[in-house]
Write a protein that holds these residues in place. Structure first.
Motif, PDB file in Angstrom:
ATOM      1  N   SER A 117      50.897  38.425  33.769  1.00  0.00           N
ATOM      2  CA  SER A 117      49.691  38.174  32.971  1.00  0.00           C
ATOM      3  C   SER A 117      48.861  37.090  33.648  1.00  0.00           C
ATOM      4  O   SER A 117      49.394  36.043  34.037  1.00  0.00           O
ATOM      5  N   VAL A 118      47.548  37.328  33.779  1.00  0.00           N
ATOM      6  CA  VAL A 118      46.637  36.381  34.443  1.00  0.00           C
ATOM      7  C   VAL A 118      45.478  36.076  33.487  1.00  0.00           C
ATOM      8  O   VAL A 118      44.840  36.995  32.956  1.00  0.00           O
ATOM      9  N   TRP A 119      45.234  34.758  33.243  1.00  0.00           N
ATOM     10  CA  TRP A 119      44.103  34.313  32.417  1.00  0.00           C
ATOM     11  C   TRP A 119      43.169  33.426  33.269  1.00  0.00           C
ATOM     12  O   TRP A 119      43.645  32.540  33.986  1.00  0.00           O
ATOM     13  N   LEU A 120      41.895  33.663  33.136  1.00  0.00           N
ATOM     14  CA  LEU A 120      40.864  32.823  33.752  1.00  0.00           C
ATOM     15  C   LEU A 120      39.875  32.452  32.653  1.00  0.00           C
ATOM     16  O   LEU A 120      39.430  33.330  31.879  1.00  0.00           O
ATOM     17  N   GLY A 122      36.506  29.417  31.568  1.00  0.00           N
ATOM     18  CA  GLY A 122      35.541  28.440  32.067  1.00  0.00           C
ATOM     19  C   GLY A 122      34.268  29.159  32.478  1.00  0.00           C
ATOM     20  O   GLY A 122      33.644  29.858  31.668  1.00  0.00           O
ATOM     21  N   ALA A 123      33.937  29.005  33.732  1.00  0.00           N
ATOM     22  CA  ALA A 123      32.748  29.717  34.233  1.00  0.00           C
ATOM     23  C   ALA A 123      32.956  31.231  34.173  1.00  0.00           C
ATOM     24  O   ALA A 123      31.996  32.001  34.052  1.00  0.00           O
ATOM     25  N   VAL A 124      34.203  31.643  34.237  1.00  0.00           N
ATOM     26  CA  VAL A 124      34.541  33.063  34.159  1.00  0.00           C
ATOM     27  C   VAL A 124      35.639  33.237  33.110  1.00  0.00           C
ATOM     28  O   VAL A 124      36.623  32.511  33.113  1.00  0.00           O
ATOM     29  N   ASN A 125      35.475  34.208  32.225  1.00  0.00           N
ATOM     30  CA  ASN A 125      36.496  34.549  31.229  1.00  0.00           C
ATOM     31  C   ASN A 125      37.067  35.913  31.564  1.00  0.00           C
ATOM     32  O   ASN A 125      36.349  36.917  31.552  1.00  0.00           O
ATOM     33  N   GLN A 126      38.364  35.902  31.873  1.00  0.00           N
ATOM     34  CA  GLN A 126      38.997  37.150  32.315  1.00  0.00           C
ATOM     35  C   GLN A 126      40.495  37.106  31.953  1.00  0.00           C
ATOM     36  O   GLN A 126      41.156  36.095  32.138  1.00  0.00           O
ATOM     37  N   SER A 127      41.021  38.184  31.395  1.00  0.00           N
ATOM     38  CA  SER A 127      42.435  38.276  31.029  1.00  0.00           C
ATOM     39  C   SER A 127      42.911  39.677  31.311  1.00  0.00           C
ATOM     40  O   SER A 127      42.282  40.663  30.884  1.00  0.00           O
ATOM     41  N   GLU A 128      44.010  39.799  32.027  1.00  0.00           N
ATOM     42  CA  GLU A 128      44.545  41.122  32.328  1.00  0.00           C
ATOM     43  C   GLU A 128      46.041  41.021  32.642  1.00  0.00           C
ATOM     44  O   GLU A 128      46.537  39.974  33.046  1.00  0.00           O
ATOM     45  N   VAL A 129      46.754  42.128  32.379  1.00  0.00           N
ATOM     46  CA  VAL A 129      48.173  42.262  32.700  1.00  0.00           C
ATOM     47  C   VAL A 129      48.278  43.204  33.889  1.00  0.00           C
ATOM     48  O   VAL A 129      47.836  44.348  33.827  1.00  0.00           O
ATOM     49  N   ASN A 157      52.787  30.916  39.657  1.00  0.00           N
ATOM     50  CA  ASN A 157      51.527  30.361  39.162  1.00  0.00           C
ATOM     51  C   ASN A 157      50.771  29.629  40.270  1.00  0.00           C
ATOM     52  O   ASN A 157      49.544  29.776  40.433  1.00  0.00           O
ATOM     53  N   GLN A 158      51.498  28.862  41.086  1.00  0.00           N
ATOM     54  CA  GLN A 158      50.856  28.104  42.167  1.00  0.00           C
ATOM     55  C   GLN A 158      50.275  29.032  43.239  1.00  0.00           C
ATOM     56  O   GLN A 158      49.146  28.841  43.679  1.00  0.00           O
ATOM     57  N   VAL A 159      51.053  30.062  43.653  1.00  0.00           N
ATOM     58  CA  VAL A 159      50.598  30.966  44.713  1.00  0.00           C
ATOM     59  C   VAL A 159      49.346  31.729  44.276  1.00  0.00           C
ATOM     60  O   VAL A 159      48.354  31.827  45.025  1.00  0.00           O
ATOM     61  N   TYR A 175      45.747  30.445  34.586  1.00  0.00           N
ATOM     62  CA  TYR A 175      47.147  30.428  34.146  1.00  0.00           C
ATOM     63  C   TYR A 175      47.755  31.782  34.460  1.00  0.00           C
ATOM     64  O   TYR A 175      47.175  32.824  34.129  1.00  0.00           O
ATOM     65  N   VAL A 176      48.942  31.758  35.116  1.00  0.00           N
ATOM     66  CA  VAL A 176      49.638  32.980  35.513  1.00  0.00           C
ATOM     67  C   VAL A 176      51.064  32.932  34.953  1.00  0.00           C
ATOM     68  O   VAL A 176      51.749  31.899  35.051  1.00  0.00           O
ATOM     69  N   ASN A 177      51.520  34.060  34.367  1.00  0.00           N
ATOM     70  CA  ASN A 177      52.852  34.100  33.773  1.00  0.00           C
ATOM     71  C   ASN A 177      53.523  35.435  34.075  1.00  0.00           C
ATOM     72  O   ASN A 177      52.895  36.494  33.937  1.00  0.00           O
TER      73      ASN A 177
END
Length: 574
Positions: A117-120, A122-129, A157-159, A175-177
């Motif tokens: 799961s990836v969330w972005l 702020g300037a960009v709002n994006q969420s996808e699995v 998450n760091q990579v 944020y990456v999980n």
């Protein structure tokens, strides 16, 4: 039949016991405790501190068995009856294979098929699995593919964040999980209970997969050589002893198609005796020395010798060596090893009980006699009946128990082998036998205390002390105890002019089942007198024995003998 039931009631009254035991010791030169006090404190055999550890002299015994010496084979009966389990077999006793984990520990390596799961924002709002593709890439919208091959869950998450920031350099939080782990299929073969193909996740331990396969076959499988193969090459070798002994278990991630191979059992050594780990141990090589076995068997500190039974090129052999010599002894497959504490204690622990002053435990040398100990025990002559000293001894208690058990066995044999001349007599025999069984069953529960009579008429026998002896110095008493078959068992104040019959009358007289002709008087020193005449002494105990109806019960003589034995051993019958 009414009389028979009354006998059953009489027998039931014989079955409550306060247990102790008597034996008589004699000595050529008895003397009183007061005379022993004059010996002072110059005896070097006694230590009046609490229990002390004795020192043992080392023996120099060779490995050659001398005539009459017990061989190591004679010391290993348990190995003949049934082998103990292999060391480590209890690893697979739990049910942890049914407790699933999600596989998302920090060391898990991301694999194709995993969900992320990836969330972005702020300037960009994006969420996808996203799903990791077959090339180990994550494809993120407006960012592109990010390779996550060989990336651990703790680093994901760091990579991914570093790669996204190359596109969105500021004003974007990320944020990456890792959501799910891809199942893998692992093959398990070799010496396991249920070889086959099993599903799990990549981060599951080798113990999880082995448990799914029923665990290692304890008769054929090796606990020291478990291999993991990938593409027909060994990528990991695991020794489960490292985990059992030190908690070390290598962590790695399985891949689909991996094979767990449990090798055949290697050289084994059977260990029994005075050790903390009496198991079958597997060696990591065909030959080993005693030191290697000592580390994992963990013998107790008291071990002095080691027996080894096995086979060599020239045939079967057995050897019995000192513990220090065993450390360099060459062990081979199939050897049976017995750790033995074969040096007798040089220091005995003696306890003092009753009316005395000072410590209650003494450490004495094994050749110490009673006089030596009594010279170190202080008493108040106004409170202690030091002329009635007696000893409580384990070996005497065991012998008394054997004698009572033998009498009970004879009684049972005589009852159940007696012939019956008619159906009516057979019925009576049957009911009588049932009562006898109840009597013997409860009588066998007696645990004698092993009382040794060593004092008489103010004289004390100078007996040799044994390990665990308890030296009793009774307190002076102004009472006489009356018990057994009397109406009101109780303690009465001593009267120098009273007789046995007087004390029984003061206790309410005889009960219905009393044997008027069998009255025991037990002195404070443990001496027993039957139908004693003459004056009593303070501290004496009077026991009135029960009566068995000779007209109804067969084997009256045997039953009466057992009653006497129990009365002497117990000093009381309820």
């Amino acid at each position: 039949m009414t009389k028979l039931l009354n006998v059953a009631g009489a027998i039931s009254l014989l079955l409550g016991f306060i247990v102790s035991s008597n034996a008589v010791a004699v000595d050529e030169q008895p003397q009183s405790l007061s005379q022993l006090q004059s010996l002072g404190n110059n005896n070097q055999n006694i230590s009046n501190s609490s229990l002390q550890q004795g020192t043992f002299n080392k023996t120099n015994r060779s490995g050659v068995l001398l005539p009459g010496e017990a061989s190591a084979q004679e010391l290993l009966p348990a190995a003949e009856e049934g082998l103990p389990p292999p060391f480590g077999a209890n690893l697979f006793a739990g049910g942890y294979e049914s407790e699933r984990s999600d596989g998302l520990n920090d060391d898990y390596v991301v694999a194709p098929g995993d969900k992320v799961s990836v969330w972005l924002w702020g300037a960009v709002n994006q969420s996808e699995v996203l799903t990791v593709d077959n090339q180990s890439n994550l494809f993120i919208t407006n960012v592109g593919p990010i390779n996550v091959a060989n990336v651990k869950a703790s680093q994901l998450n760091q990579v991914v964040t570093e790669r996204i920031k190359q596109v969105y350099k500021s004003s974007v939080s990320i944020y990456v999980n890792l959501l799910t782990a891809t199942p893998v299929s692992v093959y398990i073969t070799g010496s396991v209970i249920r070889p086959g193909q099993y599903a799990g996740v990549a981060s599951d331990s080798v113990l999880y997969y082995l448990k799914r396969a029923g665990g290692i076959d304890s008769e054929r499988g090796s606990y020291r050589s478990v291999k993991v193969l990938r593409n027909n090459e060994v990528i990991k070798e695991i020794d489960l002893y490292d985990f059992v002994l030190g908690g070390y278990l290598p962590r790695f991630n399985f891949k689909d198609g991996d094979v767990i191979l449990v090798e055949r059992q290697q050289a084994t050594i059977l260990v029994t005796g005075s050790v903390r780990n009496p198991f079958r141990f597997e060696l990591d090589k065909d030959e080993s020395i005693g030191t290697d076995l000592i580390k994992i068997a963990r013998p107790y500190a008291k071990v002095s010798h080691v027996g080894v039974v096995g086979d060599r090129a020239d045939g079967p052999f057995s050897i019995y060596v000192p513990f220090a010599e065993f450390a360099q002894f060459q062990l081979k497959d199939g050897d049976r090893v017995f750790f033995n504490d074969d040096i007798r204690a040089q220091i005995f622990d003696i306890q003092v009980a009753g009316s005395y002053l000072g410590p209650s435990y003494f450490a004495v040398k094994k050749d110490t006699r009673l006089y030596d100990l009594l010279a170190h025990i202080e008493v108040d002559p106004n409170l202690a009946d030091f002329q009635s000293v007696y000893i409580q001894r384990k070996s005497v208690a065991q012998k008394q128990k054997e004698l009572i058990d033998q009498s009970l066995e004879r009684l049972e044999r005589s009852v159940f082998t007696a012939p019956a001349s008619s159906d009516g007599e057979a019925s009576i025999r049957l009911q009588e036998g049932q009562m006898i069984l109840q009597f013997t069953e409860r009588a066998r529960k007696i645990v004698p205390l092993g009382k040794v009579v060593i004092a008489e008429n103010g004289k004390i026998a100078n007996v040799l002390l044994e390990q665990g002896d308890i030296v009793h110095i009774p307190a002076k008493s102004d009472l006489v105890q009356v018990g057994g078959e009397v109406m009101m068992p109780q303690a009465l104040v001593y009267n120098e002019n009273a007789t046995v019959e007087d004390y029984i009358a003061w206790a309410g007289g005889y009960s219905e089942r009393a044997n008027y002709e069998q009255i025991m008087v037990i002195n404070p020193n443990g001496m027993v007198r039957l139908n004693a005449t003459g004056a009593l002494k303070p501290g004496d105990q009077i026991l009135v024995l029960p009566k068995v109806d000779a007209k109804i019960m067969q084997n009256v003589k045997d039953i009466t003998q057992i009653i006497y034995q129990i009365a002497v051993a117990a000093n009381a019958i309820k």
